[in-house]
Scaffold this motif. Structure first.
Motif, PDB file in Angstrom:
ATOM      1  N   PHE A  25       0.855  -1.178   0.000  1.00  0.00           N
ATOM      2  CA  PHE A  25       0.000   0.000   0.000  1.00  0.00           C
ATOM      3  C   PHE A  25       0.896   1.234   0.000  1.00  0.00           C
ATOM      4  N   GLN A  71       0.824   5.745   0.820  1.00  0.00           N
ATOM      5  CA  GLN A  71       0.098   6.933   1.241  1.00  0.00           C
ATOM      6  C   GLN A  71       0.909   8.161   0.876  1.00  0.00           C
ATOM      7  N   LYS A 104      -3.184  12.515   1.203  1.00  0.00           N
ATOM      8  CA  LYS A 104      -4.100  11.575   0.551  1.00  0.00           C
ATOM      9  C   LYS A 104      -4.321  10.354   1.428  1.00  0.00           C
ATOM     10  N   GLU A 105      -5.387   9.634   1.140  1.00  0.00           N
ATOM     11  CA  GLU A 105      -5.653   8.399   1.850  1.00  0.00           C
ATOM     12  C   GLU A 105      -4.717   7.296   1.350  1.00  0.00           C
ATOM     13  N   ARG A 106      -4.497   6.334   2.211  1.00  0.00           N
ATOM     14  CA  ARG A 106      -3.682   5.198   1.813  1.00  0.00           C
ATOM     15  C   ARG A 106      -4.423   4.402   0.737  1.00  0.00           C
ATOM     16  N   GLU A 107      -3.676   3.894  -0.232  1.00  0.00           N
ATOM     17  CA  GLU A 107      -4.279   3.155  -1.330  1.00  0.00           C
ATOM     18  C   GLU A 107      -3.522   1.858  -1.577  1.00  0.00           C
ATOM     19  N   ALA A 125      -2.765  -2.220  -9.037  1.00  0.00           N
ATOM     20  CA  ALA A 125      -3.617  -1.075  -9.286  1.00  0.00           C
ATOM     21  C   ALA A 125      -3.334  -0.562 -10.696  1.00  0.00           C
TER      22      ALA A 125
END
Length: 127
Positions: free
Chosen positions: A37, A39, A43-46, A61
């Protein structure tokens, strides 16, 4: 005590490459999927990438597909993320985590399915 340690981050120019490592102690990756993941600031963690425990199938992704490669070395109990053609938008703190819960959703990077997070490694890509 279970501990995940990420390493390999750093500062790289756009177009460059880095290989992140996620080493585990007190835990074996065998039998559990592993996710990467990230971050970025503000921003939000993705979710970035995932490798399954069984057949080693992978998921990426869309933003990193074709540029990043996830792999696992069972003998070293380490999961890697090879990152090529890095872009400034890849700048973030990168985390690895173990997937200990399976909800049945086909998407493999729901954070609520993950436990045992590392402390993260900073990746900075300059333009």
């Amino acid at each position: 005590e279970v501990q995940f340690v990420e390493s390999g981050g750093g500062l790289v120019q756009s177009g460059g490459s880095l290989r992140l490592s996620c080493a585990a102690s007190g835990f074996t990756f065998d039998g559990f999927g592993t996710g990467w993941f990230r971050q970025a600031p503000g921003k939000e963690r993705e979710g970035v990438s995932y490798i399954s425990s069984g057949d080693g199938s992978t998921y990426y992704a869309d933003s990193v597909k074709g540029r990043f490669t996830i792999s696992r070395d069972g003998a070293k109990n380490t999961v890697y993320l090879q990152m090529n053609s890095l872009e400034p938008d890849d700048t973030a703190v990168y985390y690895c985590a173990s997937r200990t819960f399976y909800s049945g959703d086909a998407y493999p990077l729901h954070e609520y399915e993950y436990d045992y997070w590392g402390q993260g490694t900073q990746v900075t890509v300059s333009s």
